[in-house]
Design an enzyme around this catalytic site. Sequence first.
Site, PDB file in Angstrom:
ATOM      1  N   CYS A   1       0.886  -1.162   0.000  1.00  0.00           N
ATOM      2  CA  CYS A   1       0.000   0.000   0.000  1.00  0.00           C
ATOM      3  C   CYS A   1       0.922   1.210   0.000  1.00  0.00           C
ATOM      4  O   CYS A   1       2.046   1.115  -0.494  1.00  0.00           O
ATOM      5  CB  CYS A   1      -0.960  -0.020   1.194  1.00  0.00           C
ATOM      6  SG  CYS A   1      -0.163  -0.164   2.808  1.00  0.00           S
TER       7      CYS A   1
ATOM      8  N   ALA B   1       2.238   3.055   2.704  1.00  0.00           N
ATOM      9  CA  ALA B   1       3.290   2.982   3.723  1.00  0.00           C
ATOM     10  C   ALA B   1       3.634   1.558   4.130  1.00  0.00           C
ATOM     11  O   ALA B   1       4.579   1.342   4.890  1.00  0.00           O
ATOM     12  CB  ALA B   1       2.874   3.782   4.955  1.00  0.00           C
ATOM     13  N   GLY B   2       2.850   0.580   3.657  1.00  0.00           N
ATOM     14  CA  GLY B   2       3.111  -0.805   4.034  1.00  0.00           C
ATOM     15  C   GLY B   2       2.733  -1.117   5.467  1.00  0.00           C
ATOM     16  O   GLY B   2       3.321  -2.004   6.090  1.00  0.00           O
TER      17      GLY B   2
ATOM     18  N   SER C   1      -0.997  -0.538   6.818  1.00  0.00           N
ATOM     19  CA  SER C   1      -2.408  -0.744   7.139  1.00  0.00           C
ATOM     20  C   SER C   1      -3.146  -1.580   6.095  1.00  0.00           C
ATOM     21  O   SER C   1      -3.551  -2.709   6.362  1.00  0.00           O
ATOM     22  CB  SER C   1      -3.104   0.615   7.314  1.00  0.00           C
ATOM     23  OG  SER C   1      -4.449   0.447   7.706  1.00  0.00           O
TER      24      SER C   1
END
Length: 336
Positions: free
Chosen positions: A120, A122-123, A125
């Site tokens: 996603c 930011a990795g 959520s």
Amino acid sequence: MKGAKIPLRSPSSLWGHIRDFLDNTMISVEAGLYIGSVSDLKNPEALTLKGITHILSVDSEQPELPGFHVKFVHALDDSSTDLLSKLDNCIQFISDASNASSSFSSSSATTSASSVLVHCHAGQSRSAAVITAYLMKTHKLSVQEAYSKLQLIKPDVNMNEEFLDQLTLYEAMNCELDPSSVLYKQFRLKKVTEKYPELKNIPRDIFAVDPAQSHNTEAIYRCRMCRRTLFRHSSILSHCVGSGASAFSHKRQSGGRPAADQSQCTSYFIEPVQWMEEALLGVMDGQLLCPKCSSKLGSFNWYGEQCSCGRWVTPAFQMHKNRVDEIKHINLAALK
């Protein structure tokens, strides 16, 4: 200094730099599965070096990644996002990627097995939610067990509460999307209300098929006045019984007579049916009238109504029990 030459990085040290960068951003969850962020997409060579052939992008913008098998799932990292409805397709993509033969060559690859990167922005959520669901389904783990396992691997994951709630619902459906589930129907109706506050252009598939237009052996409910078939038993959305009269204490006047205790619900709360469509679209609340004789059957409110048991139901499409009759089909052959 004039004439000084800037030392160039050797090819071997350049690849080492890429490896270091990749190791610091993209983390292996298990063989063939990585979790990462959008920054990992900036180095296609590094992805290939890790054996990445498939990329599952769970983000707000679709990436351009020629040379990779990419599945894009549009999702925002907020409470309005329905990630639950997309989990099965995401998990299938990961499973297919894990079983696929890689058509890419890599100087460090020792096998031909494909690897998949789930990312996603930011990795932390959205990608974490998808991988948690994958671990739940493939390893038969509870949502807490799967999420705890991922947190041990990648301590900075921080899934938002809405996605955790959706994963809990996914677990309740045995990790497989069940459109007939009461829990899923209630969830989807809430999401529709959030996504379409003007209540226009609502997806037509949220309306149950009009039972008067199709035949089914399931129990049905008819208008008590004209006998028009209104809804099926499977359209009833059950809810936990509320606290009874105490839930209505805010409506009592000081010194007034206490309301009678109503422990049994006096209405059926159901999913919207096709014959209601004209009355519901673009309207926040109102009466539900029989489509044949126009007698009053109940009421609706997209933002919820309180049941006689005290429980608040959102959204609410309630049919008063004293206005409809339940009709059950009898299997005559079984009685012989």
